[in-house]
Design a protein around this motif. Structure first.
Motif, PDB file in Angstrom:
ATOM      1  N   ASP A  13      -4.162 -14.704  -0.987  1.00  0.00           N
ATOM      2  CA  ASP A  13      -4.088 -13.266  -1.220  1.00  0.00           C
ATOM      3  C   ASP A  13      -2.669 -12.838  -1.590  1.00  0.00           C
ATOM      4  O   ASP A  13      -1.701 -13.547  -1.319  1.00  0.00           O
ATOM      5  CB  ASP A  13      -4.542 -12.521   0.042  1.00  0.00           C
ATOM      6  N   THR A  14      -2.578 -11.647  -2.176  1.00  0.00           N
ATOM      7  CA  THR A  14      -1.299 -11.066  -2.584  1.00  0.00           C
ATOM      8  C   THR A  14      -1.192  -9.658  -2.022  1.00  0.00           C
ATOM      9  O   THR A  14      -2.156  -8.895  -2.045  1.00  0.00           O
ATOM     10  CB  THR A  14      -1.197 -11.016  -4.122  1.00  0.00           C
ATOM     11  N   ALA A  15      -0.016  -9.316  -1.506  1.00  0.00           N
ATOM     12  CA  ALA A  15       0.274  -7.956  -1.043  1.00  0.00           C
ATOM     13  C   ALA A  15       1.125  -7.270  -2.111  1.00  0.00           C
ATOM     14  O   ALA A  15       2.037  -7.882  -2.675  1.00  0.00           O
ATOM     15  CB  ALA A  15       1.014  -7.997   0.285  1.00  0.00           C
ATOM     16  N   PHE A  16       0.829  -6.004  -2.375  1.00  0.00           N
ATOM     17  CA  PHE A  16       1.551  -5.227  -3.382  1.00  0.00           C
ATOM     18  C   PHE A  16       2.221  -4.037  -2.705  1.00  0.00           C
ATOM     19  O   PHE A  16       1.581  -3.301  -1.960  1.00  0.00           O
ATOM     20  CB  PHE A  16       0.593  -4.713  -4.462  1.00  0.00           C
ATOM     21  N   VAL A  17       3.509  -3.868  -2.968  1.00  0.00           N
ATOM     22  CA  VAL A  17       4.264  -2.733  -2.438  1.00  0.00           C
ATOM     23  C   VAL A  17       4.930  -2.046  -3.622  1.00  0.00           C
ATOM     24  O   VAL A  17       5.678  -2.682  -4.372  1.00  0.00           O
ATOM     25  CB  VAL A  17       5.322  -3.187  -1.407  1.00  0.00           C
ATOM     26  N   GLY A  72      11.922   0.516   3.231  1.00  0.00           N
ATOM     27  CA  GLY A  72      11.670  -0.699   2.468  1.00  0.00           C
ATOM     28  C   GLY A  72      10.782  -1.650   3.251  1.00  0.00           C
ATOM     29  O   GLY A  72      10.793  -1.648   4.471  1.00  0.00           O
ATOM     30  N   ILE A  73      10.005  -2.437   2.538  1.00  0.00           N
ATOM     31  CA  ILE A  73       9.041  -3.339   3.153  1.00  0.00           C
ATOM     32  C   ILE A  73       9.185  -4.732   2.550  1.00  0.00           C
ATOM     33  O   ILE A  73       9.329  -4.877   1.337  1.00  0.00           O
ATOM     34  CB  ILE A  73       7.591  -2.845   2.905  1.00  0.00           C
ATOM     35  N   VAL A  74       9.113  -5.743   3.414  1.00  0.00           N
ATOM     36  CA  VAL A  74       8.992  -7.137   2.989  1.00  0.00           C
ATOM     37  C   VAL A  74       7.810  -7.715   3.744  1.00  0.00           C
ATOM     38  O   VAL A  74       7.679  -7.516   4.954  1.00  0.00           O
ATOM     39  CB  VAL A  74      10.271  -7.954   3.277  1.00  0.00           C
ATOM     40  N   ILE A 118      -0.076 -12.046   8.628  1.00  0.00           N
ATOM     41  CA  ILE A 118       1.097 -11.647   7.851  1.00  0.00           C
ATOM     42  C   ILE A 118       2.126 -11.044   8.795  1.00  0.00           C
ATOM     43  O   ILE A 118       1.793 -10.486   9.841  1.00  0.00           O
ATOM     44  CB  ILE A 118       0.755 -10.659   6.706  1.00  0.00           C
ATOM     45  N   ILE A 119       3.378 -11.185   8.400  1.00  0.00           N
ATOM     46  CA  ILE A 119       4.477 -10.593   9.151  1.00  0.00           C
ATOM     47  C   ILE A 119       5.136  -9.564   8.225  1.00  0.00           C
ATOM     48  O   ILE A 119       5.348  -9.832   7.046  1.00  0.00           O
ATOM     49  CB  ILE A 119       5.461 -11.681   9.645  1.00  0.00           C
ATOM     50  N   VAL A 120       5.383  -8.368   8.754  1.00  0.00           N
ATOM     51  CA  VAL A 120       5.912  -7.264   7.950  1.00  0.00           C
ATOM     52  C   VAL A 120       7.263  -6.842   8.509  1.00  0.00           C
ATOM     53  O   VAL A 120       7.389  -6.583   9.702  1.00  0.00           O
ATOM     54  CB  VAL A 120       4.936  -6.064   7.947  1.00  0.00           C
TER      55      VAL A 120
END
Length: 171
Positions: free
Chosen positions: A56-60, A98-100, A115-117
């Motif tokens: 999967d891919t996360a989009f920010v 900001g998010i990583v 996932i770790i945010v």
């Protein structure tokens, strides 16, 4: 008397606003300087957290002010969303600068990675770190800590397993 006059000039010219001038046919019009804003689209590859055997891919996505080198909120509250494919709900963070997003191993033994945010706060180098699990088509926060983040890029190794328990490692 000269000092008072110099202070007066300093105050008058120090309070001047930045303007750009544009010329029309009949007169010269002053207008405020425009902000330089660009949209930043970030992708994070986060492994298979929904257990469908597909990574999967996360989009920010957020607006970035080039002049101030900060997120442009438009109001007082900076809400940032982490979005995924259509079948997976988004995760929202308020008061974030900001998010990583990074993947971590299977923390809760559901055969899918979590996932770790890392959510940057307005407290200097302090970030909120949270671990999220996706189960039954819902996100659940399963761990949260506040940590001082420097130039350490080893985010995937922040969650460790020791004697059958998982720990969030904070440097």
């Amino acid at each position: 008397m000269k000092i008072r006059f110099l202070i007066f000039l300093l105050v008058v010219y120090g309070c001047e606003t930045i303007t750009k001038k544009s010329v029309s046919k009949n007169s010269e019009i002053e207008k405020p300087a425009q902000k330089k804003i660009e949209t930043e689209n970030r992708k994070f590859f986060v492994g298979d957290f929904d257990n469908d055997k597909v990574n999967d891919t996360a989009f920010v996505n957020y607006k970035w002010n080039i002049d101030t080198d900060e997120i442009e909120c438009g109001n007082y509250n900076c809400d940032i969303n982490i979005e995924f494919k259509k079948t997976i709900p988004k995760i929202s963070f308020s008061q974030s600068l900001g998010i990583v997003v990074a993947k971590t191993e299977d923390v809760n033994n559901d055969n899918a990675n979590e996932i770790i945010v890392f959510s940057r706060t307005n407290e200097g180098m302090w970030n909120n770190i949270s671990v999220w699990s996706f189960k039954n088509k819902k996100w659940k926060e399963i761990g949260k800590a506040k940590a001082f983040i420097g130039n350490d890029n080893d985010s995937e190794n922040r969650v460790i397993k020791e004697k059958g328990k998982y720990y969030l490692v904070i440097p």
